[in-house]
Design an enzyme around this catalytic site. Structure first.
Site, PDB file in Angstrom:
ATOM      1  N   PHE A   1       0.819  -1.136  -0.507  1.00 57.96           N
ATOM      2  CA  PHE A   1      -0.107  -0.317  -0.109  1.00 57.96           C
ATOM      3  C   PHE A   1       1.186   1.837  -0.138  1.00 57.96           C
ATOM      4  CE2 PHE A   1       0.660  -0.118   4.822  1.00 57.96           C
ATOM      5  CZ  PHE A   1       0.938   1.033   5.107  1.00 57.96           C
TER       6      PHE A   1
ATOM      7  N   LYS B   1      -0.802  -7.013  -8.989  1.00 56.85           N
ATOM      8  CA  LYS B   1      -2.033  -6.783  -8.081  1.00 56.85           C
ATOM      9  C   LYS B   1      -1.292  -6.142  -6.909  1.00 56.85           C
ATOM     10  CE  LYS B   1      -3.059  -8.203  -4.118  1.00 56.85           C
ATOM     11  NZ  LYS B   1      -3.749  -7.721  -3.454  1.00 56.85           N
TER      12      LYS B   1
ATOM     13  N   GLU C   1      -4.873  -3.586  -1.885  1.00 55.23           N
ATOM     14  CA  GLU C   1      -6.838  -3.589  -1.462  1.00 55.23           C
ATOM     15  C   GLU C   1      -6.737  -2.345  -1.574  1.00 55.23           C
ATOM     16  OE1 GLU C   1      -4.872  -6.358  -0.428  1.00 55.23           O
ATOM     17  OE2 GLU C   1      -5.648  -5.847   1.175  1.00 55.23           O
TER      18      GLU C   1
ATOM     19  N   SER D   1       5.090  -6.750   3.097  1.00 53.61           N
ATOM     20  CA  SER D   1       5.614  -7.850   5.143  1.00 53.61           C
ATOM     21  C   SER D   1       6.814  -9.140   4.352  1.00 53.61           C
ATOM     22  CB  SER D   1       4.732  -7.628   5.617  1.00 53.61           C
ATOM     23  OG  SER D   1       3.429  -8.284   5.058  1.00 53.61           O
TER      24      SER D   1
ATOM     25  N   CYS E   1       9.344   1.234   3.347  1.00 56.83           N
ATOM     26  CA  CYS E   1      10.599   0.209   3.856  1.00 56.83           C
ATOM     27  C   CYS E   1      12.485   0.998   3.889  1.00 56.83           C
ATOM     28  CB  CYS E   1      10.863  -0.350   3.077  1.00 56.83           C
ATOM     29  SG  CYS E   1      11.575  -0.059   0.821  1.00 56.83           S
TER      30      CYS E   1
ATOM     31  N   GLU F   1       9.237  -4.002  13.089  1.00 56.50           N
ATOM     32  CA  GLU F   1       9.236  -3.244  11.974  1.00 56.50           C
ATOM     33  C   GLU F   1       8.196  -2.556  13.100  1.00 56.50           C
ATOM     34  OE1 GLU F   1       7.546  -4.206   8.240  1.00 56.50           O
ATOM     35  OE2 GLU F   1       9.070  -1.994   6.474  1.00 56.50           O
TER      36      GLU F   1
END
Ligand code: NAD
Length: 522
Positions: free
Chosen positions: A161, A185, A188, A253, A308, A405
């Site tokens: 995301f 993909k 969402e 992740s 990240c 994280e």
């Protein structure tokens, strides 16, 4: 050009993100959708298709069918299409940045920068005719070996995301230009911007079936999220498992990255799965305080810490008091919002809750909260998801915030006695994405860059993203990277192609041309 549904609905801020299959936006076979929420306001701004296995079959079949013609074009022909796409991305950059702000919560300048950076990979893809020429050599007298780079087939790219355009653009332009078909993909949580980009690819001339978007092929989204939190990820998608999918790139992740990498390997598919991160910054006593304090704050608070490459742990060698004061001062002065220089929203309620729990737990465990971002959450209750920049001073390196994280605007500071102690902490991290040293001494910089364990190293740069033509990717074998090669630059070209080797010998010798009847052919 297909009309993007997002365009029709923009005025009402009611986006419908259907699947983009064979050049058309189509509703999912299930007829089911998930709501899309804006993190800036918390309001529902649209809906995203929930695909079934039937939708996936359809997309893969179209991609497989489109592959021979697309891969049969010359790389120059495909790069010419990318050039047009590059221009469309440039022309619509502002509009795309607005969508990124809306669905992701970044501030406008960060959003625009992310779109333009994504377009830099398109630029790189446009230069592939110069870069993937292959090679020919007469390896023995009369025997020639030629190597070319052939596309793999259908590549699935699963993205997170945090950068709705930039991360998809890491793979898509290179995968397409090297002759592959791509099924993207998107997350969402942020499907709107790439739905829009799909129509630009079509307008530039990418044929139907070559690039497709499968918005959310998980009917069990809520269920798997719970499983990830509890560390028991098990489900995976038929998109990744489909036998006609040759390779998969994943960014997200670590638990899901590991899961996808394992599944692909079990099926002998090429896979590159980039996971999470815990990035360490080491500030030496000889650091330039002005430069370092500004850069440290930009690194941990920029994009609300949802990068990240964001700074997560600051290791101060020596007392570091002056530098810490400057960091605290700068962080305290940051404001909330989506304007230039402001700190944007975090993605959703679950994220906000997770970040605040890390701060609460650190405080309960004895850390001092030097800058507290929690009041932003209380002040905005019911109006989006916000957490302010937070600076924690730890005395216990075992605190969860020091090694897990967090993925929010939180900086954990810990004072160490020596550079070796700093390196030992960084080297012990199971992640291996980025690390940075702040120093004014070339020799010190050299010492740290050789000893950090992370794969992307900065010297006085807290977000050390290797720009094109260099490759982006963390350390293989760490929780930041599973699988092979890298996701941008020449590492991505290597990922998206296999090397075809042709060794040829022709038996032309004296007189053979005379004996052959070439009449009318030469
Ligand atoms: P995520 O792992 O929850 O989701 C990433 C993508 O995988 C999404 O498209 C999601 O729908 C899909 N997904 C989730 N569970 C799945 C499953 N069980 N099977 C198949 N697909 C699944 O990650 P996120 O929350 O969207 O993104 C944040 C994470 O991404 C952070 O950990 C961050 O560090 C990481 N990230 C890493 C890099 C990198 O280069 N290493 C870059 C950006 C983000």
């Amino acid at each position: 050009m297909p009309e993007s549904p997002s365009k029709k609905a923009k005025a009402a801020s009611d986006f419908t993100c259907d699947n983009y299959v064979h050049g058309r936006f189509v509703a999912p076979a299930s007829g089911a959708y998930l709501p899309i929420e804006s993190p800036v306001t918390g309001a529902t701004i649209g809906k995203v298709a929930l695909s079934t296995a039937a939708d996936i079959e359809d997309a893969v079949a179209h991609a497989k069918k489109a592959f021979p013609a697309w891969s049969g074009l010359t790389v120059k022909a495909r790069a010419a299409i990318m050039l047009k796409f590059h221009e469309l991305m440039r022309k619509h950059a502002d509009e795309l940045a607005d969508l990124v702000v809306l669905e992701n919560g970044k501030n406008k300048s960060e959003a625009l920068a992310s779109v333009l950076k994504g377009n830099e990979t398109v630029e790189y893809a446009c230069s592939l005719p110069q870069l993937v020429q292959g090679k020919t050599l007469e390896v023995s007298r009369g025997i020639t070996c030629t190597e070319t780079r052939d596309p793999l087939g259908v590549i699935v790219s699963v993205v997170p995301f945090n950068f709705p355009v930039m991360v998809p653009m890491w793979t898509v332009p290179i995968a397409l230009t090297t002759g592959n078909c791509v099924i993207l993909k998107p997350s969402e949580k942020v499907p709107i911007t790439m739905t829009k980009v799909a129509s630009f690819l079509a307008e530039a001339g990418v044929p139907a079936g070559v690039f497709q978007v499968h918005t959310a092929p998980f009917l069990w989204v809520a269920a798997y999220r719970t499983k990830i939190i509890h560390g028991q990820v098990e489900a995976v998608t038929s998109l990744v498992d489909h036998p006609d999918v040759s390779a998969v790139t994943f960014v997200g992740s670590s638990p899901v990255a590991q899961l996808i990498a394992r599944r692909c390997r079990a099926q002998d598919k090429r896979v590159l799965a980039l996971g999470g991160a815990k990035n360490h910054l080491v500030a030496l006593p000889d650091a330039d305080l002005e430069l370092a304090s500004k850069d440290i704050v930009a690194s941990f608070a920029g994009c609300a810490g949802q990068r990240c490459m964001a700074a997560s742990v600051l290791l101060l060698v020596g007392s570091g008091t002056e530098l810490l004061d400057m960091v605290v001062h700068r962080a305290q002065n940051l404001t909330r919002g989506t304007g230039a220089g402001q700190v944007g929203a975090v993605i959703d309620a679950a994220s906000q809750k997770r970040i605040i729990k890390y701060i609460d737990d650190a405080e309960a465990g004895g850390a001092t909260v030097l800058v507290d971002g929690r009041p932003w959450a209380t002040a905005t209750k019911g109006q989006g998801y916000w957490v302010g920049p937070t600076v924690l001073l730890h005395t216990n390196p075992a605190d969860a915030a020091m090694h897990e994280e967090i993925f929010g605007p939180v900086l954990s500071v810990y004072k160490v006695q020596s550079g070796e102690e700093a390196l030992a902490i960084e080297n012990a991290s199971p992640f291996g994405n980025a690390a940075c040293v702040y120093t004014s001494h070339g020799g010190h910089a050299e010492y740290f860059t050789r000893r950090f364990h992370a794969a992307m190293i900065g010297v006085n740069i807290g977000v050390p993203v290797p720009r094109e033509p260099f490759s982006f990717g963390g350390l293989y074998g760490s929780r930041s990277k599973y699988g092979d090669m890298d996701i941008t630059g020449d590492g991505c070209v290597e990922f998206c192609t296999h090397r075809r080797k042709v060794t040829a010998k022709w038996s032309i010798h004296e007189g053979s041309l005379d004996r052959a009847n070439f009449a009318g052919q030469m």
